[in-house]
Design a protein around this motif. Structure first.
Motif, PDB file in Angstrom:
ATOM      1  N   GLY A  15       0.792  -1.224   0.000  1.00  0.00           N
ATOM      2  CA  GLY A  15       0.000   0.000   0.000  1.00  0.00           C
ATOM      3  C   GLY A  15       0.825   1.276   0.000  1.00  0.00           C
ATOM      4  N   TRP A  16       2.035   1.184  -0.516  1.00  0.00           N
ATOM      5  CA  TRP A  16       2.915   2.347  -0.532  1.00  0.00           C
ATOM      6  C   TRP A  16       2.903   3.009  -1.908  1.00  0.00           C
ATOM      7  N   SER A  22      10.475   5.396  -1.819  1.00  0.00           N
ATOM      8  CA  SER A  22      11.734   6.114  -2.023  1.00  0.00           C
ATOM      9  C   SER A  22      12.253   6.714  -0.720  1.00  0.00           C
ATOM     10  N   ASN A  23      11.353   7.196   0.141  1.00  0.00           N
ATOM     11  CA  ASN A  23      11.772   7.760   1.426  1.00  0.00           C
ATOM     12  C   ASN A  23      12.392   6.692   2.316  1.00  0.00           C
ATOM     13  N   GLN A  24      11.842   5.483   2.269  1.00  0.00           N
ATOM     14  CA  GLN A  24      12.388   4.399   3.085  1.00  0.00           C
ATOM     15  C   GLN A  24      13.759   3.950   2.589  1.00  0.00           C
ATOM     16  N   ILE A  53      12.807  -4.572   3.688  1.00  0.00           N
ATOM     17  CA  ILE A  53      11.566  -3.807   3.791  1.00  0.00           C
ATOM     18  C   ILE A  53      10.368  -4.645   3.381  1.00  0.00           C
ATOM     19  N   PHE A  54      10.512  -5.403   2.280  1.00  0.00           N
ATOM     20  CA  PHE A  54       9.395  -6.190   1.764  1.00  0.00           C
ATOM     21  C   PHE A  54       9.257  -7.544   2.463  1.00  0.00           C
TER      22      PHE A  54
END
Length: 332
Positions: A15-16, A22-24, A53-54
């Motif tokens: 849901g990003w 990109s910020n992460q 992250i994923f």
């Protein structure tokens, strides 16, 4: 799925937006956009961050699941061929994208140049018919030939200018057709995906082009049975050339793009073994087509039967395959 698809798919599942991802990762939104469009490949450290992250493995991200079997077959085939492994050029994803985008921009122009060559004798054939037609057409044979040949030469000159202009742009990628290449990571998956998306369009254009070329003989046959003079036959010949020009435009335009995919993947006529054979056939091809051109021009200007001499081109094309085949047998 290739890396670009996996990044987009995992981002959407979480849901990003591209900006949030990109910020992460500490990169710009444009960088994420380029990754997802397969324009560029993320660095290894970014791939490691995305795996964390994923919540997936780096192996999942890096291993293409689209066309793996096909890639393995190509690798095995090329390893069995007698190719010159020295001087193998590596093709990056940026180079592959630039090449495919260039093909999309120039293919219609090159195909138009081929069609112009086919259409170049149409006016000459029509005027020659009018000059011979009885019934009050006040056109002399000298005028008909003069105007017709002038237009023919101008159209051929325009076509040559098109070939030189756009051929020069493609010249920097000529090594893809002649030399063995190695694709950087992610390139094969991206090219196979684009090829798969284009195959439907390629099949349609190819089928329509072939049908038009086959049907091009219909006007000659239909108008040829008329008893109202030769003018209808000449009109039939002109209509035949127009249909062939349209059909060839479709065949050439789609063939150039599809051939670009095959060059990058070293498939079809562009395997490493084929490249070696084509290199040996270059001299023979040059001699053959120069001879055919000389025969066509000599026959046409001597007999002035332009409505008949064009037949040399399809005949020469058929015999060309036989000449190349015989040459290959003698070499073996």
């Amino acid at each position: 799925m290739i890396l670009a698809d996996k990044i987009a798919d995992l981002r959407k599942k979480n849901g990003w937006s591209q900006e949030e991802l990109s910020n992460q990762l500490g990169v710009s939104r444009q960088a994420v956009s380029k990754w997802e469009s397969a324009s560029t490949i993320p660095d290894l450290d970014k791939i490691i961050k995305m795996s964390n992250i994923f919540g997936v493995s780096t192996d999942y991200l890096l291993k293409d699941s689209f066309g793996d079997e096909k890639e393995e077959e190509v690798i095995i085939e090329n390893s069995l061929e007698d190719s010159i492994e020295e001087n193998i050029q590596t093709v990056s994803i940026e180079t592959a994208n630039e090449y495919l985008n260039l093909l999309k921009n120039v293919t219609s122009k090159i195909a138009l140049g081929v069609s112009i060559c086919i259409l170049s004798p149409v006016l000459l054939i029509g005027l020659a018919g009018l000059s011979d037609e009885e019934g009050g057409y006040a056109i002399s044979e000298t005028f008909a030939v003069g105007v017709g040949v002038t237009v023919l030469l101008v159209m051929v000159a325009v076509a040559v200018a098109i070939f030189l202009t756009y051929g020069r742009k493609l010249g920097m990628y000529e090594y893809l057709e002649r030399e063995p290449i190695e694709l950087a990571y992610g390139v094969r998956g991206m090219v196979e995906k684009e090829k798969y998306k284009y195959e439907g369009t390629h099949s349609r254009k190819l089928a329509i082009g072939i049908v038009l070329c086959i049907l091009s003989a219909v006007p000659i046959m239909v108008l040829g049975i008329s008893s109202k003079g030769e003018m209808l036959v000449i009109i039939g010949v002109d209509l035949c050339l127009i249909l062939v020009a349209v059909g060839v435009f479709l065949i050439v335009s789609t063939g150039i793009i599809y051939g670009g995919f095959q060059k990058l993947l070293e498939e079809g006529d562009y395997t490493r073994r084929k490249k070696q054979e084509n290199e040996k056939n270059d001299v023979l091809s040059t001699i053959y087509w120069c001879t055919v051109t000389a025969i066509y021009l000599g026959w046409s200007f001597i007999t002035r039967d332009w409505e008949k001499t064009w037949i040399i081109w399809p005949v020469a094309a058929v015999f060309y395959g036989a000449v190349i085949g015989i040459s290959s047998v003698f070499r073996k």
